[in-house]
Design a protein around this motif. Structure first.
Motif, PDB file in Angstrom:
ATOM      1  N   THR A  61       0.807  -1.224   0.000  1.00  0.00           N
ATOM      2  CA  THR A  61       0.000   0.000   0.000  1.00  0.00           C
ATOM      3  C   THR A  61       0.836   1.268   0.000  1.00  0.00           C
ATOM      4  O   THR A  61       0.368   2.330  -0.394  1.00  0.00           O
ATOM      5  CB  THR A  61      -0.922   0.047   1.229  1.00  0.00           C
ATOM      6  N   CYS A  88      -6.488  -7.632   1.272  1.00  0.00           N
ATOM      7  CA  CYS A  88      -5.214  -7.421   0.576  1.00  0.00           C
ATOM      8  C   CYS A  88      -4.413  -8.718   0.578  1.00  0.00           C
ATOM      9  O   CYS A  88      -3.320  -8.810   1.144  1.00  0.00           O
ATOM     10  CB  CYS A  88      -4.441  -6.288   1.254  1.00  0.00           C
ATOM     11  N   ARG A 130      -8.657   1.635  -1.191  1.00  0.00           N
ATOM     12  CA  ARG A 130      -7.887   1.451  -2.427  1.00  0.00           C
ATOM     13  C   ARG A 130      -7.470   2.761  -3.081  1.00  0.00           C
ATOM     14  O   ARG A 130      -6.450   2.825  -3.769  1.00  0.00           O
ATOM     15  CB  ARG A 130      -8.645   0.574  -3.425  1.00  0.00           C
ATOM     16  N   CYS A 135      -4.134   3.757  -1.723  1.00  0.00           N
ATOM     17  CA  CYS A 135      -3.112   2.713  -1.849  1.00  0.00           C
ATOM     18  C   CYS A 135      -2.280   2.894  -3.106  1.00  0.00           C
ATOM     19  O   CYS A 135      -2.798   3.224  -4.173  1.00  0.00           O
ATOM     20  CB  CYS A 135      -3.814   1.351  -1.853  1.00  0.00           C
TER      21      CYS A 135
END
Length: 222
Positions: A148, A187, A200, A203
């Protein structure tokens, strides 16, 4: 990530799961210590299946020593590395009796002196049993931290120290759990399920995995 993005990252995970807990089943600090020691290279599910019956007979160091290594092996033989783990559990139980009055120490250095207990295990026990703001970096947290961009690092210790630096105070106690659960269920190692990830848009991982046919994509910045 920027400080604002890190805060938002944790805020969303906390909103989705306000009271995160370890999935290992435990009764007291001692049984937590044993469960975490047994969980190395094993799933929490497999450990829970073994420790359920085990802790009914031995939920303290004295009872475990009395149970003995051979009988302990019978309880945990479905868990990987059970021979060495059984030996270490008996040794650490005896050490707790000899040096700590049968109590689990709350100090990381003291915990790491126990046979079969490393930094990760010590951090889990300190966090879950004693409320310390420690972050135990397992394979899930190591992956999430790097993938991430939350806390990149070449080793688990590097990731742990990076997480300690960037994690805002309100989220320090639960960070360990949120990151493990996120890595375990969203994840994932082989194929992250970006299409249902609530962070997301924060990330750095690219390309994001699309939803499978028929699946509904969540709104990440909701």
């Amino acid at each position: 990530m920027t400080e604002e993005q890190v805060f938002e990252f944790y805020r969303r995970l906390a909103e989705a799961n306000p009271a995160p807990e370890t999935e290992l089943r435990w009764i007291n600090p001692y049984t937590l210590l044993v469960a975490v020691a047994l969980s190395a290279q094993a799933t929490d599910v497999s450990v829970n299946k073994a420790t359920g019956p085990l802790f009914e007979l031995a939920d303290n160091p004295a009872a475990m020593v009395e149970l003995g290594e051979e009988r302990l092996r019978d309880f945990i033989k479905t868990i990987g590395l059970y021979n060495s783990k059984a030996k270490n559990v008996i040794l650490l139980s005896q050490m707790l009796l000899d040096e700590y009055g049968g109590e689990v120490p709350q100090d990381r250095d003291a915990l790491e002196r126990l046979p079969g207990v490393g930094r990760k295990t010590a951090n889990v026990v300190m966090n879950c049993a004693f409320g310390a703001e420690t972050i135990a970096v397992d394979t899930h947290i190591f992956r999430v931290g790097n993938r991430t961009g939350l806390a990149p690092g070449k080793t688990p210790l590097h990731v742990e120290l990076a997480l300690e630096r960037v994690t805002p105070k309100p989220f320090r106690l639960g960070a360990h759990h949120w990151l493990i659960l996120h890595g375990r269920y969203v994840c994932k190692a082989r194929k992250p399920e970006c299409w249902r990830c609530i962070v997301r848009d924060l990330c750095a991982f690219e390309p994001k995995t699309p939803p499978p046919p028929g699946a509904t994509e969540v709104i990440a910045d909701a």
